[in-house]
Design a protein around this motif. Structure first.
Motif, PDB file in Angstrom:
ATOM      1  N   HIS A  73       1.348  15.941   2.239  1.00 55.81           N
ATOM      2  CA  HIS A  73       1.452  17.246   1.574  1.00 55.81           C
ATOM      3  C   HIS A  73       1.086  18.304   2.605  1.00 55.81           C
ATOM      4  N   GLY A  74       2.058  19.193   2.881  1.00 54.27           N
ATOM      5  CA  GLY A  74       1.863  20.143   3.958  1.00 54.27           C
ATOM      6  C   GLY A  74       1.754  19.409   5.292  1.00 54.27           C
ATOM      7  N   ARG A  75       0.695  19.678   6.028  1.00 44.99           N
ATOM      8  CA  ARG A  75       0.425  18.993   7.297  1.00 44.99           C
ATOM      9  C   ARG A  75      -0.620  17.893   7.133  1.00 44.99           C
ATOM     10  N   ALA A  76      -1.006  17.614   5.886  1.00 45.29           N
ATOM     11  CA  ALA A  76      -2.083  16.667   5.618  1.00 45.29           C
ATOM     12  C   ALA A  76      -1.539  15.336   5.098  1.00 45.29           C
ATOM     13  N   LEU A  77      -2.400  14.315   5.188  1.00 43.30           N
ATOM     14  CA  LEU A  77      -2.075  12.978   4.712  1.00 43.30           C
ATOM     15  C   LEU A  77      -3.243  12.451   3.892  1.00 43.30           C
ATOM     16  N   SER A  78      -2.962  12.055   2.641  1.00 48.48           N
ATOM     17  CA  SER A  78      -3.978  11.458   1.776  1.00 48.48           C
ATOM     18  C   SER A  78      -3.769   9.957   1.699  1.00 48.48           C
ATOM     19  N   VAL A  79      -4.874   9.208   1.715  1.00 48.40           N
ATOM     20  CA  VAL A  79      -4.851   7.750   1.622  1.00 48.40           C
ATOM     21  C   VAL A  79      -5.536   7.373   0.318  1.00 48.40           C
ATOM     22  N   LEU A  80      -4.805   6.651  -0.575  1.00 47.80           N
ATOM     23  CA  LEU A  80      -5.335   6.344  -1.896  1.00 47.80           C
ATOM     24  C   LEU A  80      -5.299   4.852  -2.158  1.00 47.80           C
ATOM     25  N   ASP A  81      -6.398   4.338  -2.741  1.00 50.44           N
ATOM     26  CA  ASP A  81      -6.448   2.972  -3.239  1.00 50.44           C
ATOM     27  C   ASP A  81      -5.924   2.995  -4.671  1.00 50.44           C
ATOM     28  N   CYS A  82      -4.778   2.353  -4.895  1.00 50.88           N
ATOM     29  CA  CYS A  82      -4.135   2.447  -6.202  1.00 50.88           C
ATOM     30  C   CYS A  82      -4.915   1.745  -7.306  1.00 50.88           C
ATOM     31  N   PRO A  85      -7.260   5.210  -8.219  1.00 54.33           N
ATOM     32  CA  PRO A  85      -6.615   6.362  -7.599  1.00 54.33           C
ATOM     33  C   PRO A  85      -7.296   7.696  -7.841  1.00 54.33           C
ATOM     34  N   GLY A  86      -8.384   7.703  -8.578  1.00 49.89           N
ATOM     35  CA  GLY A  86      -9.054   8.963  -8.877  1.00 49.89           C
ATOM     36  C   GLY A  86      -9.646   9.633  -7.661  1.00 49.89           C
ATOM     37  N   ALA A  87     -10.017   8.841  -6.653  1.00 46.05           N
ATOM     38  CA  ALA A  87     -10.612   9.400  -5.439  1.00 46.05           C
ATOM     39  C   ALA A  87      -9.867   8.866  -4.225  1.00 46.05           C
ATOM     40  N   ALA A  88      -9.600   9.754  -3.278  1.00 41.73           N
ATOM     41  CA  ALA A  88      -8.885   9.354  -2.066  1.00 41.73           C
ATOM     42  C   ALA A  88      -9.814   8.583  -1.142  1.00 41.73           C
TER      43      ALA A  88
END
Length: 346
Positions: A73-82, A85-88
């Motif tokens: 999203h934008g220039r950023a990257l989020s890493v999520l445990d599915c 998923p409430g917290a990155a």
């Protein structure tokens, strides 16, 4: 007829991805930073907002102990445990030089490739979650990246400079660069849009590349086992820009291709009948020419789609998946609801 998934978004859905077994789930990203995880039957499992910027790219890691999702999203990257998923797990800010357009994870789950508006491809070390080498060859927006299956060091990129590049990592320069403009065939008396490359994909065998472009064509490239460019061909697929092209690995052979365009058409292609593919599958024995050749085929024999869906809306993303045991194609568009088409007839 398609099934519509509702309740996950309130704005246009821009991208989608599906995780591998055993815990298969679908992720979609939308305008305004919204991310939704879905079950196979189209029920929203969770929804969260990653930030003000649109979610433009999604990729699952197949090698992780549990399903891990990477979202740009934008220039950023989020890493999520599915699984929660409430917290990155992590968020990498300014990981790209400009807005990110596409993501790809290698089969080993060790490297994430990020394509951005500057034309650069940034490689992320997924063990350390740090940005490493930046690859530069495109002179305009880099729109799409894909790793070649079973070749974790082989990466393909495509951009709005009309170039497709094959990289042999960690070398900083591409193994080769192919201009789609060189393969463009203009019908007599008709001006075509330039073949700006929107989406590139690779067959499961790793030797056939397909690229959807602004001229409405599907540009096919065949490479040898060592990555040399051998042959090129163009299918006249859409009346407007072809925004999406994805191989389907779960059908009868690895050369089924799905395409979607700004004309609202979704098409399924059996490329096993395409001379470029058939020639590449012949037994070895003849020496191949060093330079790539363009296939010649009589107009009356031009390959046509095996199946078409008149989706009606401009296609933003295609996501092939086996949902509830059935081969399917998930389509996102300018609406807030993804659609799922059954591929049982193929």
């Amino acid at each position: 007829m398609s099934r519509v998934w509702s309740g996950g978004h309130s704005s246009a859905v821009l991208c989608a991805a599906v995780s591998g077994p055993p815990q298969l789930m679908v992720a979609t990203g939308a305008e305004g930073g919204d991310l939704t995880l879905w079950s196979q039957d189209g029920s929203p499992l969770s929804t969260r907002r990653l930030g003000p910027d649109d979610v433009t790219g999604l990729a699952f890691s197949a090698a992780a102990a549990g399903p891990v999702l990477y979202a740009s999203h934008g220039r950023a990257l989020s890493v999520l445990d599915c699984r929660s998923p409430g917290a990155a797990l992590a968020e990498l800010r300014d990981v790209a030089e400009e807005e990110i357009n596409g993501l790809a994870v290698d089969e080993g789950g060790r490297t994430l490739a990020v394509a951005d508006d500057s034309g650069a491809v940034t490689l992320i070390d997924l063990q350390l979650l740090t940005a490493g080498r930046t690859l530069r060859a495109h002179h305009n927006i880099c729109s799409s990246v894909a790793f070649r299956p079973r070749r974790t060091q082989s990466l393909v990129s495509a951009g709005l400079d009309m170039q497709v590049c094959l990289w042999n990592l960690p070398r900083p320069r591409p193994l080769w660069t192919c201009s789609l403009q060189d393969t463009q065939e203009e019908p007599a008396g008709q001006m075509c849009n330039p073949p700006l490359a929107h989406c590139v994909c690779v067959s499961s065998c790793g030797t056939v590349l397909a690229c959807g472009a602004e001229d409405g064509g599907l540009h096919l490239l065949r490479v040898s086992e060592d990555g040399r460019l051998r042959q090129r061909e163009t299918l006249h697929a859409h009346s407007q820009g072809a925004s999406q092209a994805h191989f389907l690995s779960f059908l009868s052979h690895p050369y089924w291709l799905a395409s979607g365009g700004n004309d609202g058409l979704v098409a399924l292609w059996d490329l096993s009948r395409e001379p470029l593919v058939a020639r590449g599958r012949k037994p070895k024995g003849r020496r191949s020419r060093a330079r790539a050749q363009t296939s010649e085929r009589p107009e009356e024999e031009e390959l046509r789609p095996a199946q078409c869906f008149q989706h009606g809306e401009k296609v933003n993303w295609l996501c092939p998946a086996v949902l509830e045991g059935k081969p399917s194609l998930l389509v996102t568009d300018q609406t807030s609801c993804p659609s799922v088409y059954s591929l049982d007839q193929l």
